[in-house]
Design an enzyme around this catalytic site. Structure first.
Site, mmCIF file in Angstrom:
data_model
loop_
_atom_site.group_PDB
_atom_site.id
_atom_site.type_symbol
_atom_site.label_atom_id
_atom_site.label_comp_id
_atom_site.label_asym_id
_atom_site.label_seq_id
_atom_site.Cartn_x
_atom_site.Cartn_y
_atom_site.Cartn_z
ATOM 1 N N ASP A 98 0.841 -1.207 0.000
ATOM 2 C CA ASP A 98 0.000 0.000 0.000
ATOM 3 C C ASP A 98 0.873 1.252 0.000
ATOM 4 O O ASP A 98 0.783 2.095 0.893
ATOM 5 C CB ASP A 98 -0.944 -0.006 1.201
ATOM 6 C CG ASP A 98 -2.001 -1.101 1.098
ATOM 7 O OD1 ASP A 98 -3.175 -0.783 0.900
ATOM 8 O OD2 ASP A 98 -1.637 -2.287 1.197
ATOM 9 N N HIS A 152 -2.130 -9.758 -1.765
ATOM 10 C CA HIS A 152 -2.562 -8.501 -1.153
ATOM 11 C C HIS A 152 -3.442 -8.667 0.087
ATOM 12 O O HIS A 152 -3.169 -8.064 1.123
ATOM 13 C CB HIS A 152 -3.300 -7.647 -2.181
ATOM 14 C CG HIS A 152 -3.605 -6.267 -1.692
ATOM 15 N ND1 HIS A 152 -2.621 -5.339 -1.403
ATOM 16 C CD2 HIS A 152 -4.786 -5.643 -1.403
ATOM 17 C CE1 HIS A 152 -3.167 -4.213 -0.984
ATOM 18 N NE2 HIS A 152 -4.481 -4.377 -0.966
ATOM 19 N N HIS A 171 -3.988 -1.265 6.788
ATOM 20 C CA HIS A 171 -3.042 -0.158 6.862
ATOM 21 C C HIS A 171 -2.374 -0.084 8.235
ATOM 22 O O HIS A 171 -2.432 0.926 8.933
ATOM 23 C CB HIS A 171 -3.748 1.148 6.505
ATOM 24 C CG HIS A 171 -4.268 1.147 5.109
ATOM 25 N ND1 HIS A 171 -5.163 2.088 4.633
ATOM 26 C CD2 HIS A 171 -4.031 0.311 4.064
ATOM 27 C CE1 HIS A 171 -5.435 1.825 3.366
ATOM 28 N NE2 HIS A 171 -4.766 0.750 3.009
ATOM 29 N N HIS A 209 -11.622 -4.860 7.229
ATOM 30 C CA HIS A 209 -11.470 -5.898 6.202
ATOM 31 C C HIS A 209 -11.672 -7.304 6.754
ATOM 32 O O HIS A 209 -10.997 -8.252 6.345
ATOM 33 C CB HIS A 209 -10.103 -5.786 5.526
ATOM 34 C CG HIS A 209 -9.886 -4.479 4.827
ATOM 35 N ND1 HIS A 209 -10.753 -3.997 3.867
ATOM 36 C CD2 HIS A 209 -8.911 -3.551 4.951
ATOM 37 C CE1 HIS A 209 -10.321 -2.830 3.428
ATOM 38 N NE2 HIS A 209 -9.206 -2.536 4.078
#
Length: 432
Positions: free
Chosen positions: A151, A295, A336, A305
């Site tokens: 990211d 990912h 993140h 998520h």
């Protein structure tokens, strides 16, 4: 006596830290606020025929692909050599382009150079340009150092992360998806290419896709990964894959597999069948380390998520395959924040399972804190809401050092560092 006491004190402190990490103790850290997005313009020194967004990637064990853009068509040729004159060898490649709704890219040049010597600096120039660049090939044997990031995006944090990666040096960069955060704005892909060029033109960058790289719009643009597939051509053909979304390569005793979280992975899919075949071909005598990257993480104790198809279903379908192959490390992004699990299989600690690492915080633009569940699960050994990157230094066939480096007030701060032992060297895990 005083010196000996201080040394023993330092050793005791280091031992205490290692014990605390084993028991899931996480040091308190407040995630800093978001920083502004940046746009990297074309240099005033460049004209329409100047190479821009230059980068290199590995193709086979002794070749590199040099990729670049121009505004006007120029020859897809590279001159290269071991001296700054860069005129010992010549190579010719291909030119591609793409369009995305009303956007039309300039020419995309891809030229493969080699055979090349390992661990060697080569000088090169592209097309009609006289400017000389250089890159260093990875070593053919241990040790090797990987920079690892996910990211990445284009923010002020991204610039810091890139600086922290560049300063101590590395042999190859691995990026676990969500590259530019262009999100359909194609000019942002150009900006990203110019932003990373100082690093990506000097060391091979090997990448896979994230959800921000899909860029499919119902009714308006029906194809996924249009920009990514043209801009970031990876060595899928060379690894027997029929898709740029998944491929493998070997470097200095490490077999690395890149998978696509947002490409079909069910048991009837091409990706599934390719992965089976690729794992069956791995020779742990030649590549004792086996690393997989994709990912969307399969293990995640963050509140974000949770329950996503790309994570839950891909894990359900492929986890057995990775476990039986004795994959050493699985690296993902998407979340993140940083999180490192112990060796895991089927939700439980397992000494023959992979170490799962989430590293989706290179410099993304989100303005919220990715909060973790409390308390952490027993299998989550370290987690931190921070920006930064990791390094994987594989020293030999049996040992590798994993390090997480936080961006702290624009300074690199190591907050976790641990030695890993390859599963191929563990007799208890060799019998499957």
């Amino acid at each position: 006596m005083g010196v000996h006491m201080r040394v023993r004190g330092i050793i005791s402190l280091l031992f205490l830290i290692s014990v605390l990490l084993e028991f899931n103790v996480v040091y308190s850290y407040t995630r800093p606020p978001p920083r502004k997005n940046i746009f990297t313009p074309l240099s005033d020194d460049d004209d329409a025929s100047s190479p821009q967004q230059v980068r290199v990637s590995q193709v086979g064990k002794d070749r590199m692909r040099i990729s670049w853009f121009t505004i006007y068509p120029t020859p897809a040729t590279v001159q290269y050599g071991l001296t700054p004159s860069a005129n010992s060898f010549n190579a010719t490649g291909v030119i591609d382009s793409y369009h995305y709704m009303f956007y039309y890219s300039g020419p995309v040049h891809n030229v493969i150079v080699g055979p090349l010597k390992p661990n060697t600096v080569y000088y090169y120039r592209m097309g009609d340009c006289t400017k000389v660049y250089n890159f260093k090939t990875p070593p053919s044997h241990f040790p090797i150092k990987f920079a690892v990031v996910g990211d990445l995006g284009q923010t002020e944090y991204t610039k810091t992360t890139l600086q922290h990666i560049s300063d101590p040096g590395y042999d190859m960069l691995l990026l676990a998806g969500d590259l530019s955060y262009a999100d359909t704005i194609q000019e942002q892909w150009e900006s990203f290419g110019r932003l990373i060029e100082p690093l990506a033109s000097q060391r091979p960058w090997m990448v896979t896709t994230g959800d921000h790289d899909i860029e499919k719009i119902t009714f308006f643009h029906r194809r996924s990964f249009t920009a990514y597939n043209t801009r970031w051509l990876m060595p899928f053909n060379e690894s027997g894959s029929n898709s740029n979304q998944y491929y493998s390569f070997e470097v200095a005793g490490v077999h690395i597999i890149m998978l696509g979280s947002y490409t079909d992975f069910d048991s009837n899919s091409n990706q599934y069948k390719w992965l089976q075949g690729d794992l069956n071909k791995v020779d742990r005598k030649n590549t004792p380390w086996l690393v997989v990257m994709f990912h969307a993480p399969w293990y995640n104790s963050n509140t974000l998520h949770q329950g996503e198809y790309a994570s839950v279903e891909m894990k359900a379908i492929l986890e057995d395959m990775l476990y039986k192959a004795r994959v050493d490390i699985v690296i993902s992004a998407h979340i993140h924040a940083y999180e490192r699990f112990t060796r895991v299989y089927k939700e439980k600690a397992n000494k023959c399972g992979p170490v799962y690492i989430t590293i989706g915080d290179g410099g993304n633009r989100d303005d919220f804190n990715p909060y973790f569940m409390d308390p952490p699960p027993d299998i989550s050994f370290f987690r931190e809401r921070s920006f930064g990157h990791g390094t994987l230094e594989v020293t030999n066939a049996t040992h590798a050092l994993w390090t997480w480096i936080r961006n702290h007030d624009d300074k690199p701060v190591t907050t976790e560092s641990l030695w890993l032992t390859s599963l191929s060297s563990d007799s208890a895990c060799n019998g499957n």
